[in-house]
Design a protein around this motif. Structure first.
Motif, PDB file in Angstrom:
ATOM      1  N   ASP A   1       0.837  -1.194   0.000  1.00 44.15           N
ATOM      2  CA  ASP A   1       0.000   0.000   0.000  1.00 44.15           C
ATOM      3  C   ASP A   1       0.878   1.252   0.000  1.00 44.15           C
ATOM      4  OD1 ASP A   1      -2.109   1.717   0.047  1.00 44.15           O
ATOM      5  OD2 ASP A   1      -2.639   1.386   2.151  1.00 44.15           O
ATOM      6  N   VAL A   2       1.316   1.648  -1.182  1.00 44.67           N
ATOM      7  CA  VAL A   2       2.156   2.840  -1.350  1.00 44.67           C
ATOM      8  C   VAL A   2       1.561   3.691  -2.469  1.00 44.67           C
ATOM      9  CG1 VAL A   2       4.308   1.863  -0.474  1.00 44.67           C
ATOM     10  CG2 VAL A   2       3.675   1.509  -2.878  1.00 44.67           C
ATOM     11  N   PRO A   3       1.837   5.004  -2.459  1.00 45.25           N
ATOM     12  CA  PRO A   3       1.226   5.884  -3.476  1.00 45.25           C
ATOM     13  C   PRO A   3       1.633   5.552  -4.897  1.00 45.25           C
ATOM     14  CG  PRO A   3       2.093   7.161  -1.632  1.00 45.25           C
ATOM     15  CD  PRO A   3       2.585   5.766  -1.455  1.00 45.25           C
ATOM     16  N   GLN A   4       2.885   5.147  -5.100  1.00 44.39           N
ATOM     17  CA  GLN A   4       3.379   4.903  -6.454  1.00 44.39           C
ATOM     18  C   GLN A   4       3.781   3.445  -6.631  1.00 44.39           C
ATOM     19  OE1 GLN A   4       7.259   6.509  -7.947  1.00 44.39           O
ATOM     20  NE2 GLN A   4       5.962   7.560  -9.438  1.00 44.39           N
ATOM     21  N   THR A   5       3.355   2.859  -7.706  1.00 38.75           N
ATOM     22  CA  THR A   5       3.738   1.488  -8.033  1.00 38.75           C
ATOM     23  C   THR A   5       5.107   1.490  -8.699  1.00 38.75           C
ATOM     24  OG1 THR A   5       1.475   0.690  -8.229  1.00 38.75           O
ATOM     25  CG2 THR A   5       3.151  -0.509  -9.460  1.00 38.75           C
ATOM     26  N   VAL A   6       5.951   0.562  -8.300  1.00 36.09           N
ATOM     27  CA  VAL A   6       7.307   0.448  -8.832  1.00 36.09           C
ATOM     28  C   VAL A   6       7.381  -0.775  -9.742  1.00 36.09           C
ATOM     29  CG1 VAL A   6       9.696  -0.123  -8.203  1.00 36.09           C
ATOM     30  CG2 VAL A   6       8.463   1.671  -6.972  1.00 36.09           C
ATOM     31  N   VAL A   7       8.056  -0.606 -10.869  1.00 32.93           N
ATOM     32  CA  VAL A   7       8.238  -1.698 -11.819  1.00 32.93           C
ATOM     33  C   VAL A   7       9.732  -1.901 -12.041  1.00 32.93           C
ATOM     34  CG1 VAL A   7       7.794  -2.548 -14.155  1.00 32.93           C
ATOM     35  CG2 VAL A   7       6.064  -1.137 -12.984  1.00 32.93           C
ATOM     36  N   THR A   8      10.210  -3.121 -11.802  1.00 34.34           N
ATOM     37  CA  THR A   8      11.581  -3.504 -12.154  1.00 34.34           C
ATOM     38  C   THR A   8      11.487  -4.589 -13.219  1.00 34.34           C
ATOM     39  OG1 THR A   8      12.529  -2.965  -9.998  1.00 34.34           O
ATOM     40  CG2 THR A   8      13.712  -4.582 -11.314  1.00 34.34           C
ATOM     41  N   PHE A   9      12.247  -4.401 -14.289  1.00 37.91           N
ATOM     42  CA  PHE A   9      12.174  -5.355 -15.402  1.00 37.91           C
ATOM     43  C   PHE A   9      13.588  -5.665 -15.892  1.00 37.91           C
ATOM     44  CE2 PHE A   9      11.830  -1.041 -17.002  1.00 37.91           C
ATOM     45  CZ  PHE A   9      12.715  -1.003 -18.069  1.00 37.91           C
ATOM     46  N   GLY A  10      13.741  -6.814 -16.558  1.00 37.62           N
ATOM     47  CA  GLY A  10      15.056  -7.165 -17.061  1.00 37.62           C
ATOM     48  C   GLY A  10      15.117  -8.599 -17.518  1.00 37.62           C
ATOM     49  N   GLY A  11      16.354  -9.090 -17.627  1.00 38.38           N
ATOM     50  CA  GLY A  11      16.585 -10.445 -18.083  1.00 38.38           C
ATOM     51  C   GLY A  11      18.070 -10.707 -18.237  1.00 38.38           C
ATOM     52  N   PRO A  12      18.448 -11.827 -18.830  1.00 40.74           N
ATOM     53  CA  PRO A  12      19.869 -12.151 -18.999  1.00 40.74           C
ATOM     54  C   PRO A  12      20.590 -11.090 -19.823  1.00 40.74           C
ATOM     55  CG  PRO A  12      18.487 -14.077 -19.420  1.00 40.74           C
ATOM     56  CD  PRO A  12      17.570 -12.909 -19.318  1.00 40.74           C
ATOM     57  N   GLY A  13      21.819 -10.762 -19.403  1.00 42.52           N
ATOM     58  CA  GLY A  13      22.599  -9.747 -20.094  1.00 42.52           C
ATOM     59  C   GLY A  13      23.749 -10.342 -20.889  1.00 42.52           C
ATOM     60  N   ILE A  14      24.739  -9.516 -21.189  1.00 37.89           N
ATOM     61  CA  ILE A  14      25.933  -9.934 -21.924  1.00 37.89           C
ATOM     62  C   ILE A  14      27.145  -9.615 -21.062  1.00 37.89           C
ATOM     63  CG2 ILE A  14      27.352  -9.503 -23.970  1.00 37.89           C
ATOM     64  CD1 ILE A  14      24.821  -9.013 -25.548  1.00 37.89           C
ATOM     65  N   ARG A  15      27.978 -10.604 -20.820  1.00 38.32           N
ATOM     66  CA  ARG A  15      29.090 -10.442 -19.895  1.00 38.32           C
ATOM     67  C   ARG A  15      30.154  -9.511 -20.456  1.00 38.32           C
ATOM     68  NH1 ARG A  15      30.221 -16.327 -17.247  1.00 38.32           N
ATOM     69  NH2 ARG A  15      32.198 -15.278 -16.810  1.00 38.32           N
ATOM     70  N   ARG A  16      30.943  -8.955 -19.535  1.00 37.97           N
ATOM     71  CA  ARG A  16      31.922  -7.941 -19.924  1.00 37.97           C
ATOM     72  C   ARG A  16      33.000  -8.493 -20.847  1.00 37.97           C
ATOM     73  NH1 ARG A  16      33.975  -4.791 -22.018  1.00 37.97           N
ATOM     74  NH2 ARG A  16      34.608  -2.656 -21.523  1.00 37.97           N
ATOM     75  N   ASP A  17      33.322  -9.758 -20.731  1.00 38.09           N
ATOM     76  CA  ASP A  17      34.366 -10.331 -21.574  1.00 38.09           C
ATOM     77  C   ASP A  17      33.829 -10.870 -22.896  1.00 38.09           C
ATOM     78  OD1 ASP A  17      32.989 -12.486 -20.556  1.00 38.09           O
ATOM     79  OD2 ASP A  17      34.733 -13.506 -19.711  1.00 38.09           O
ATOM     80  N   ASP A  18      32.551 -10.691 -23.160  1.00 37.60           N
ATOM     81  CA  ASP A  18      31.970 -11.128 -24.430  1.00 37.60           C
ATOM     82  C   ASP A  18      32.433 -10.182 -25.538  1.00 37.60           C
ATOM     83  OD1 ASP A  18      29.926 -11.308 -26.636  1.00 37.60           O
ATOM     84  OD2 ASP A  18      29.086 -12.813 -25.288  1.00 37.60           O
ATOM     85  N   PRO A  19      32.874 -10.697 -26.682  1.00 36.28           N
ATOM     86  CA  PRO A  19      33.324  -9.818 -27.780  1.00 36.28           C
ATOM     87  C   PRO A  19      32.250  -8.842 -28.246  1.00 36.28           C
ATOM     88  CG  PRO A  19      33.975 -12.097 -28.182  1.00 36.28           C
ATOM     89  CD  PRO A  19      33.064 -12.122 -26.997  1.00 36.28           C
ATOM     90  N   LYS A  20      30.987  -9.156 -28.005  1.00 40.61           N
ATOM     91  CA  LYS A  20      29.901  -8.294 -28.451  1.00 40.61           C
ATOM     92  C   LYS A  20      29.411  -7.350 -27.353  1.00 40.61           C
ATOM     93  CE  LYS A  20      29.795 -10.037 -32.568  1.00 40.61           C
ATOM     94  NZ  LYS A  20      30.274  -9.220 -33.716  1.00 40.61           N
ATOM     95  N   PHE A  21      30.173  -7.264 -26.275  1.00 39.03           N
ATOM     96  CA  PHE A  21      29.703  -6.425 -25.171  1.00 39.03           C
ATOM     97  C   PHE A  21      29.508  -4.966 -25.595  1.00 39.03           C
ATOM     98  CE2 PHE A  21      30.494  -3.316 -21.883  1.00 39.03           C
ATOM     99  CZ  PHE A  21      29.560  -3.679 -20.932  1.00 39.03           C
ATOM    100  N   MET A  22      30.465  -4.392 -26.308  1.00 40.01           N
ATOM    101  CA  MET A  22      30.350  -2.978 -26.645  1.00 40.01           C
ATOM    102  C   MET A  22      29.160  -2.708 -27.548  1.00 40.01           C
ATOM    103  SD  MET A  22      31.307   0.034 -26.004  1.00 40.01           S
ATOM    104  CE  MET A  22      32.915  -0.096 -25.218  1.00 40.01           C
TER     105      MET A  22
END
Length: 480
Positions: free
Chosen positions: A291-312
């Motif tokens: 019971d809060v005035p504003q509803t919060v939404v967090t969304f996401g999923g699997p990412g790309i690791r820093r050492d992946d050649p396609k990271f940039m």
């Protein structure tokens, strides 16, 4: 006391944004508002380091007489020294049933050590305007030290004492435990904290990355002094130590200070292995009533690791979708065109054994469904079509220009250099980075978008149910 105790940890406490110089618990690019834990500035000394391009040309690989390595930029512009350092391990080394041990250690290392009790220790820090702090992120135990040139010997000595002879006195432990517990209780009514915890639990389950860095209301009371001492023994060791220093000190003096400060630590740690893991796949959706005035939404999923050649490529296209602040697609579609939320952002989060993309927004409860649908639609559109050539050119231009401007203080540069070491990017990364950005093609960006967002989103919604939001809040009973 002017201390920075990391009692609460956001999702982004590890894995650092490129446009912030890749630097935690280290705020280098304010637009994404992340990693304040390591962005410490000396009071009244928000002084600029040399122009970043000049500083980058002077990065030295220093090896002390005792064999301790550091990346170092000597800068005599102002009489200030900033040091960032990290030990491998972090919260992933908390005992399975006791998340929060590393966080407690971070809060207690400066609560008395050597022949100084807690009060005396902090009086010495304050009298000399020395800033000393510690934090536990998912993969590393980090520290920051800021001082004037004239107080460097005392500053490094206080750090040595904190690392090698912490007291963990019962009174101090219980005081810090009470502070941590108070923060955890507040989180039970904080929609952002609830959404973040649920999202990580959904992503990683029983893996160490799924545990809250600052512990739980059940785990923190069970942490004993023996757990704290065992964590120090296993984690604070020289074999995983990485150091970055920027400031007014010569290499020979710095080498001696590093030996005196870190030389007494164990040569090798005793870290438990942490398995690689891919975050749970979308689409999944969870609702947590609050019971809060504003509803919060967090969304996401699997990412790309820093050492992946396609990271940039992933980083550039992510900037276009949600990482570019007011210029991002999500901001335009969700805020400007539809007026569904005041702000919306999305970023890449990477760790040593996994990676995520994570986004956040807040909206009215009766518009939460529309907000999630709008975000999902824009994410899928990017996955299917990729960015336009104009978007790609503008993102690359911004990212190349902003990175150097972001490394405008000694503290930020030291934090960036530390993260470059952790991410194994090479001591010349600052010089190479713009060419890496330039090399991203439209096809690279399209493929990265498909990898990141082709499966849709995992979503956690925290707030009132839509029908409850339409009703006036209940009037609390009158006090007797």
């Amino acid at each position: 006391m002017a201390r920075q105790k990391a009692l609460g940890h956001r999702l982004s406490d590890q894995g650092y944004d490129e446009a912030r110089g890749e630097a935690f618990v280290t705020s280098i690019r304010p637009l994404l508002q992340r990693f304040a834990a390591l962005g410490i500035a000396l009071v009244a000394l928000a002084v600029l380091a040399p122009a970043p391009s000049h500083a980058a040309a002077k990065i030295q690989h220093l090896v002390s007489p005792g064999g301790i390595e550091a990346w170092f930029v000597q800068d005599a512009t102002v009489p200030l020294i900033a040091m960032e350092y990290a030990f491998g391990g972090g919260a992933a080394q908390d005992p399975a049933g006791k998340p929060g041990v590393g966080n407690m250690v971070a809060d207690l290392l400066d609560e008395g050590s050597g022949d100084l009790d807690s009060r005396t220790f902090h009086e010495r820090l304050e009298r000399r305007a020395i800033e000393l702090s510690f934090s536990s992120s998912r993969d590393s135990f980090r520290g920051s030290l800021r001082m004037l040139k004239d107080t460097r010997d005392e500053a490094f000595e206080l750090l040595r004492m904190a690392l090698t002879s912490p007291h963990f006195e019962s009174a101090d432990v219980e005081r810090i435990r009470a502070q941590v517990m108070s923060g955890l209780r507040r989180e039970t009514t904080n929609p952002n904290s609830l959404a973040n915890r649920k999202f990580l639990a959904l992503a990683y389950g029983e893996h160490p990355y799924g545990r809250p860095v600052n512990g739980t209301l059940d785990s923190v009371p069970a942490i004993e002094v023996a757990d704290l001492k065992d964590y120090v023994r296993r984690v604070l060791a020289r074999d995983t130590l990485k150091i970055a220093v920027v400031g007014d000190v010569d290499p020979a003096t710095l080498g001696k200070l590093l030996d005196q400060t870190f030389g007494g630590l164990p040569a090798k740690g005793d870290l438990a292995p942490v398995a690689d893991i891919e975050a749970s796949r979308p689409p999944q959706r969870f609702f947590i009533p609050l019971d809060v005035p504003q509803t919060v939404v967090t969304f996401g999923g699997p990412g790309i690791r820093r050492d992946d050649p396609k990271f940039m490529a992933a980083y550039v296209v992510n900037h276009i979708l949600g990482g570019g602040g007011l210029s991002s697609r999500l901001y335009r579609e969700v805020r400007e065109k539809r007026g569904l939320a005041y702000s919306v952002s999305e970023y890449l989060l990477w760790m040593q054994h996994s990676a995520l993309f994570v986004g956040n927004t807040g909206t009215r409860a009766d518009r939460a469904g529309d907000t999630v649908d709008a975000i999902d639609h824009e994410v899928r559109r990017m996955a299917e079509q990729g960015p336009t050539e104009q978007e790609l050119d503008e993102a690359k231009s911004y990212l190349k220009g902003s990175q150097m401007l972001a490394l405008d203080t000694s503290s930020k540069l030291a934090a960036a250099l530390l993260q470059y070491q952790i991410d194994r990017l090479g001591i010349d990364y600052i010089e190479r980075r713009n060419a890496i950005v330039d090399a991203v093609t439209a096809e690279d960006a399209r493929q990265a978008a498909q990898r990141l967002w082709g499966q849709g989103l995992n979503t956690v919604i925290v707030g009132r149910a839509p029908q409850a939001a339409a009703q006036p809040a209940a009037t609390p009973p009158a006090a007797n």
